[in-house]
Design a protein around this motif. Structure first.
Motif, mmCIF file in Angstrom:
data_model
loop_
_atom_site.group_PDB
_atom_site.id
_atom_site.type_symbol
_atom_site.label_atom_id
_atom_site.label_comp_id
_atom_site.label_asym_id
_atom_site.label_seq_id
_atom_site.Cartn_x
_atom_site.Cartn_y
_atom_site.Cartn_z
ATOM 1 N N GLY A 53 89.201 -27.735 -13.072
ATOM 2 C CA GLY A 53 89.917 -27.677 -11.806
ATOM 3 C C GLY A 53 89.028 -27.253 -10.650
ATOM 4 O O GLY A 53 89.093 -27.820 -9.561
ATOM 5 N N VAL A 54 88.182 -26.274 -10.896
ATOM 6 C CA VAL A 54 87.271 -25.802 -9.848
ATOM 7 C C VAL A 54 86.278 -26.897 -9.466
ATOM 8 O O VAL A 54 86.027 -27.147 -8.279
ATOM 9 C CB VAL A 54 86.536 -24.523 -10.305
ATOM 10 C CG1 VAL A 54 85.392 -24.186 -9.373
ATOM 11 C CG2 VAL A 54 87.505 -23.361 -10.404
ATOM 12 N N VAL A 55 85.728 -27.583 -10.471
ATOM 13 C CA VAL A 55 84.772 -28.663 -10.193
ATOM 14 C C VAL A 55 85.462 -29.789 -9.433
ATOM 15 O O VAL A 55 84.913 -30.336 -8.471
ATOM 16 C CB VAL A 55 84.140 -29.180 -11.507
ATOM 17 C CG1 VAL A 55 83.362 -30.464 -11.286
ATOM 18 C CG2 VAL A 55 83.242 -28.108 -12.104
ATOM 19 N N TRP A 56 86.685 -30.118 -9.842
ATOM 20 C CA TRP A 56 87.429 -31.183 -9.172
ATOM 21 C C TRP A 56 87.686 -30.818 -7.710
ATOM 22 O O TRP A 56 87.522 -31.653 -6.816
ATOM 23 C CB TRP A 56 88.738 -31.437 -9.911
ATOM 24 C CG TRP A 56 89.586 -32.487 -9.280
ATOM 25 C CD1 TRP A 56 89.378 -33.835 -9.275
ATOM 26 C CD2 TRP A 56 90.771 -32.273 -8.516
ATOM 27 N NE1 TRP A 56 90.373 -34.472 -8.584
ATOM 28 C CE2 TRP A 56 91.249 -33.540 -8.100
ATOM 29 C CE3 TRP A 56 91.492 -31.136 -8.164
ATOM 30 C CZ2 TRP A 56 92.385 -33.688 -7.336
ATOM 31 C CZ3 TRP A 56 92.637 -31.296 -7.413
ATOM 32 C CH2 TRP A 56 93.066 -32.554 -7.001
ATOM 33 N N GLN A 57 88.092 -29.577 -7.456
ATOM 34 C CA GLN A 57 88.324 -29.125 -6.081
ATOM 35 C C GLN A 57 87.038 -29.216 -5.263
ATOM 36 O O GLN A 57 87.061 -29.612 -4.093
ATOM 37 C CB GLN A 57 88.821 -27.687 -6.067
ATOM 38 C CG GLN A 57 90.309 -27.494 -6.181
ATOM 39 C CD GLN A 57 91.093 -28.183 -5.097
ATOM 40 O OE1 GLN A 57 91.686 -29.214 -5.364
ATOM 41 N NE2 GLN A 57 91.137 -27.656 -3.897
ATOM 42 N N HIS A 58 85.924 -28.830 -5.863
ATOM 43 C CA HIS A 58 84.643 -28.867 -5.157
ATOM 44 C C HIS A 58 84.274 -30.312 -4.801
ATOM 45 O O HIS A 58 83.858 -30.593 -3.670
ATOM 46 C CB HIS A 58 83.565 -28.221 -6.024
ATOM 47 C CG HIS A 58 82.223 -28.199 -5.388
ATOM 48 N ND1 HIS A 58 81.940 -27.426 -4.286
ATOM 49 C CD2 HIS A 58 81.074 -28.863 -5.684
ATOM 50 C CE1 HIS A 58 80.682 -27.622 -3.935
ATOM 51 N NE2 HIS A 58 80.141 -28.490 -4.760
ATOM 52 N N ARG A 60 86.290 -32.797 -4.455
ATOM 53 C CA ARG A 60 87.245 -33.258 -3.445
ATOM 54 C C ARG A 60 86.856 -32.751 -2.060
ATOM 55 O O ARG A 60 86.928 -33.485 -1.075
ATOM 56 C CB ARG A 60 88.640 -32.780 -3.823
ATOM 57 C CG ARG A 60 89.721 -33.337 -2.981
ATOM 58 C CD ARG A 60 91.076 -32.991 -3.559
ATOM 59 N NE ARG A 60 92.053 -33.034 -2.491
ATOM 60 C CZ ARG A 60 93.123 -32.309 -2.419
ATOM 61 N NH1 ARG A 60 93.410 -31.465 -3.370
ATOM 62 N NH2 ARG A 60 93.952 -32.403 -1.413
ATOM 63 N N ALA A 61 86.412 -31.512 -1.987
ATOM 64 C CA ALA A 61 85.979 -30.950 -0.703
ATOM 65 C C ALA A 61 84.754 -31.693 -0.175
ATOM 66 O O ALA A 61 84.657 -31.972 1.036
ATOM 67 C CB ALA A 61 85.684 -29.459 -0.857
ATOM 68 N N ILE A 62 83.838 -32.037 -1.074
ATOM 69 C CA ILE A 62 82.639 -32.784 -0.656
ATOM 70 C C ILE A 62 83.038 -34.157 -0.120
ATOM 71 O O ILE A 62 82.526 -34.612 0.912
ATOM 72 C CB ILE A 62 81.647 -32.899 -1.829
ATOM 73 C CG1 ILE A 62 81.012 -31.536 -2.109
ATOM 74 C CG2 ILE A 62 80.575 -33.942 -1.538
ATOM 75 C CD1 ILE A 62 80.157 -31.495 -3.354
ATOM 76 N N GLN A 63 83.978 -34.834 -0.813
ATOM 77 C CA GLN A 63 84.430 -36.151 -0.361
ATOM 78 C C GLN A 63 85.124 -36.056 0.994
ATOM 79 O O GLN A 63 84.914 -36.909 1.865
ATOM 80 C CB GLN A 63 85.368 -36.773 -1.391
ATOM 81 C CG GLN A 63 84.675 -37.207 -2.657
ATOM 82 C CD GLN A 63 85.645 -37.693 -3.718
ATOM 83 O OE1 GLN A 63 86.857 -37.590 -3.555
ATOM 84 N NE2 GLN A 63 85.116 -38.221 -4.807
ATOM 85 N N GLU A 64 85.935 -35.038 1.180
ATOM 86 C CA GLU A 64 86.615 -34.863 2.464
ATOM 87 C C GLU A 64 85.614 -34.601 3.587
ATOM 88 O O GLU A 64 85.762 -35.105 4.693
ATOM 89 C CB GLU A 64 87.624 -33.726 2.380
ATOM 90 C CG GLU A 64 88.877 -34.075 1.621
ATOM 91 C CD GLU A 64 89.879 -32.932 1.584
ATOM 92 O OE1 GLU A 64 89.666 -31.909 2.267
ATOM 93 O OE2 GLU A 64 90.879 -33.065 0.858
ATOM 94 N N GLN A 65 84.580 -33.822 3.280
ATOM 95 C CA GLN A 65 83.564 -33.539 4.290
ATOM 96 C C GLN A 65 82.815 -34.814 4.654
ATOM 97 O O GLN A 65 82.562 -35.078 5.833
ATOM 98 C CB GLN A 65 82.589 -32.477 3.773
ATOM 99 C CG GLN A 65 81.572 -32.057 4.805
ATOM 100 C CD GLN A 65 80.640 -30.970 4.284
ATOM 101 O OE1 GLN A 65 80.587 -30.714 3.095
ATOM 102 N NE2 GLN A 65 79.902 -30.357 5.180
ATOM 103 N N ALA A 66 82.468 -35.637 3.647
ATOM 104 C CA ALA A 66 81.774 -36.899 3.910
ATOM 105 C C ALA A 66 82.656 -37.832 4.731
ATOM 106 O O ALA A 66 82.176 -38.498 5.669
ATOM 107 C CB ALA A 66 81.375 -37.560 2.595
ATOM 108 N N ALA A 67 83.941 -37.894 4.410
ATOM 109 C CA ALA A 67 84.861 -38.745 5.176
ATOM 110 C C ALA A 67 84.975 -38.249 6.615
ATOM 111 O O ALA A 67 85.011 -39.053 7.556
ATOM 112 C CB ALA A 67 86.240 -38.761 4.512
#
Length: 100
Positions: A53-58, A60-67
């Protein structure tokens, strides 16, 4: 001594264990070992789930930042294009005013 004290002494005095007492105790102890192992399995599974879960959240945060950065770049490009077009329009308007 009264009757209650005698009853308590009789109830609490040391007695020989019943036949097969030891085997029943050991059998019960052996039956509990798989449950203890099962607890470890569940604990490890819960830990892995938490890490996942922690890795998935991380990620997801990276993808949101790139977007977000991509959207920012598109916006900056649109603003530059708009600025260039507005400058051309302003030059035309100034040219019209100068000719009048």
């Amino acid at each position: 001594m009264n009757d209650l004290e005698q009853q308590l002494r009789a109830a609490l005095e040391r007695k020989a264990p019943s036949p097969f007492f030891e085997s029943r105790v050991l059998g019960a102890a052996r039956r509990r070992r798989p449950a203890a192992r099962l607890r470890w399995v569940w604990a490890i599974a819960a830990g892995l789930l938490a890490v996942t879960g922690v890795v998935w959240q991380h990620e997801r945060a990276i993808q949101e930042q790139a977007a977000g950065q991509a959207a920012k770049a598109h916006l900056e490009l649109a603003l530059r294009i708009t600025s260039v077009k507005l400058q051309k329009i302003q030059q035309r308007v100034e040219a019209i005013h100068q000719s009048n």
